[in-house]
Design a protein around this motif. Structure first.
Motif, PDB file in Angstrom:
ATOM      1  N   ALA A   1      17.687 -39.894 -12.229  1.00  0.00           N
ATOM      2  CA  ALA A   1      17.853 -40.662 -13.466  1.00  0.00           C
ATOM      3  C   ALA A   1      18.751 -41.882 -13.250  1.00  0.00           C
ATOM      4  CB  ALA A   1      18.443 -39.769 -14.555  1.00  0.00           C
ATOM      5  N   GLY A   2      19.576 -41.830 -12.202  1.00  0.00           N
ATOM      6  CA  GLY A   2      20.466 -42.957 -11.922  1.00  0.00           C
ATOM      7  C   GLY A   2      21.740 -42.944 -12.741  1.00  0.00           C
ATOM      8  N   ILE A   3      22.169 -41.761 -13.166  1.00  0.00           N
ATOM      9  CA  ILE A   3      23.396 -41.689 -13.959  1.00  0.00           C
ATOM     10  C   ILE A   3      24.365 -40.613 -13.437  1.00  0.00           C
ATOM     11  CG2 ILE A   3      22.559 -42.733 -16.100  1.00  0.00           C
ATOM     12  CD1 ILE A   3      21.859 -39.958 -17.145  1.00  0.00           C
ATOM     13  N   GLY A   4      23.858 -39.428 -13.141  1.00  0.00           N
ATOM     14  CA  GLY A   4      24.732 -38.318 -12.749  1.00  0.00           C
ATOM     15  C   GLY A   4      25.317 -38.528 -11.367  1.00  0.00           C
TER      16      GLY A   4
ATOM     17  N   GLN B   1      28.861 -49.872 -18.558  1.00  0.00           N
ATOM     18  CA  GLN B   1      27.911 -50.714 -17.827  1.00  0.00           C
ATOM     19  C   GLN B   1      26.615 -49.959 -17.496  1.00  0.00           C
ATOM     20  OE1 GLN B   1      30.512 -52.083 -14.621  1.00  0.00           O
ATOM     21  NE2 GLN B   1      30.877 -53.950 -15.791  1.00  0.00           N
ATOM     22  N   ARG B   2      26.740 -48.760 -16.988  1.00  0.00           N
ATOM     23  CA  ARG B   2      25.596 -47.869 -16.780  1.00  0.00           C
ATOM     24  C   ARG B   2      25.858 -46.686 -17.703  1.00  0.00           C
ATOM     25  NH1 ARG B   2      20.268 -47.803 -15.318  1.00  0.00           N
ATOM     26  NH2 ARG B   2      19.660 -45.756 -14.572  1.00  0.00           N
ATOM     27  N   ALA B   3      25.237 -46.706 -18.871  1.00  0.00           N
ATOM     28  CA  ALA B   3      25.527 -45.696 -19.888  1.00  0.00           C
ATOM     29  C   ALA B   3      25.256 -44.298 -19.337  1.00  0.00           C
ATOM     30  CB  ALA B   3      24.666 -45.948 -21.120  1.00  0.00           C
ATOM     31  N   PHE B   4      26.039 -43.330 -19.771  1.00  0.00           N
ATOM     32  CA  PHE B   4      25.888 -41.903 -19.434  1.00  0.00           C
ATOM     33  C   PHE B   4      26.262 -41.571 -17.988  1.00  0.00           C
ATOM     34  CE2 PHE B   4      21.997 -43.074 -22.046  1.00  0.00           C
ATOM     35  CZ  PHE B   4      22.626 -42.918 -23.277  1.00  0.00           C
ATOM     36  N   SER B   5      26.914 -42.517 -17.284  1.00  0.00           N
ATOM     37  CA  SER B   5      27.296 -42.245 -15.893  1.00  0.00           C
ATOM     38  C   SER B   5      28.144 -40.975 -15.801  1.00  0.00           C
ATOM     39  CB  SER B   5      28.118 -43.406 -15.321  1.00  0.00           C
ATOM     40  OG  SER B   5      27.292 -44.507 -15.058  1.00  0.00           O
TER      41      SER B   5
END
Ligand code: PTR
Ligand code: PTR
Length: 297
Positions: free
Chosen positions: A229-232, A265-269
């Protein structure tokens, strides 16, 4: 490090989880209009993981392309604006967009912290030629796999890119970390930190080799970092890089501030309390290994 130790002692694991829950409650400070537009929806791997309009990477306009959208966000690093592009694992229909972004942003290094499949679930497309000598064409970028170096926890693949429109050629390094399931934490903090070290050495080497082309941009173009997903995992990797750089530079760090800023900047990181806790723990293990702290604290 002493500060960190005190902080850790005070908070302990449950306190750190609590700190993360507080961060999680803060709503993203922007809008998701572009990511939600009907004609872009098929470009998101997960309908609930969208990128902020304010920090999204825009693809350059091209004839016959109505959208400049890719699920990717610029993220600042330690004393470096847009040090990373955090993005989702490419989908088959976005391979062309992904390589176009890599080309347009002059990316030298791609960091992948997922496997393409985990269990029997597809986590990310096979967006580069896997075999040495293999070649694929994605939109107007042709990608050749020149060599693969296998390490215990990661593969380092050297790719050659050809822009079929301008006939220019470039090299890109692809680093894939192999032992990190989504929603989980890596099996070992120190092997992840060693991986991070290899990635940074490569980025520095490429920046140096290109020399003056990057005048005014001393640390080079952004690194692309992605998971599924690009967040976790992406957020965890970047947070660790920022905190360790700060520790090395000024001898202190702030995980909470780092993650708070990153989420703007990257939400939900950073997706789980354990990933957040992992950041503290990894920094601690690193500090112990560097002799900055006594062991077994
Ligand atoms: N909707 C997806 C899910 O429910 O699993 C979103 C998702 C997937 C979120 C993976 C985070 C994930 O982890 P990572 O960002 O580390 O790939
Ligand atoms: N599938 C993901 C999940 O359930 O965790 C999607 C998701 C991502 C949901 C982010 C909520 C999210 O926001 P936050 O991390 O702020 O809770």
């Amino acid at each position: 490090p002493q500060e960190l130790l005190t902080h850790l002692g005070r908070l302990q694991r449950s306190g750190i989880h609590q700190e993360y829950e507080e961060l999680r409650k803060e709503p993203p400070p922007g809008t998701f209009h572009c990511a939600q537009a009907v004609y872009n929806q098929e470009r998101n791997r997960y309908g609930d993981v969208l990128c902020l309009d304010q920090t999204r990477v825009r693809l350059k306009p091209r004839r016959n392309e109505r959208s400049d959208y890719i699920n990717a966000s610029f993220m600042d690093g330690y004393k470096q604006k847009s040090a990373y592009i955090g993005t989702q694992g490419p989908l088959e229909k976005t391979y062309g967009d992904f390589w176009r972004m890599v080309w347009e942003q002059n990316v030298f290094v791609i960091v992948m912290t997922t496997r393409t499949e985990e269990g029997s679930r597809r986590k990310c497309g096979q967006y580069w030629p896997l075999q040495e000598g293999g070649q694929e064409v994605y939109g107007h970028i042709a990608v050749v796999n020149q060599r693969v170096d296998h390490h215990t926890h990661y593969n380092h693949t050297t790719l050659e890119l050809h822009n079929t429109e301008t006939c220019e050629q470039r090299h890109v390094s692809h680093f894939q970390y192999l032992s990190w399931p989504d929603y989980g934490v890596p099996t070992s903090a120190l092997t992840l930190i060693d991986f991070l070290g290899a990635v940074k050495r490569q980025q520095r080497k490429m920046v140096k080799a290109l020399g003056l082309q990057w005048a005014g941009h001393p640390l080079g173009p952004p690194m692309v970092v992605h998971c599924s997903a690009g967040i976790g995992r992406t957020g965890t990797f970047c947070a660790l890089d920022i905190c360790l750089s700060q520790l090395q530079d000024v001898g202190s760090l702030n995980v909470c501030q780092t993650v708070r800023r990153m989420r703007t900047q990257r939400a939900f990181s950073i997706q789980t309390p354990d990933q957040y806790y992992f950041c503290y723990n990894a920094i601690l293990e690193h500090a112990q290994r560097q002799g900055l702290l006594p062991a077994n604290q």
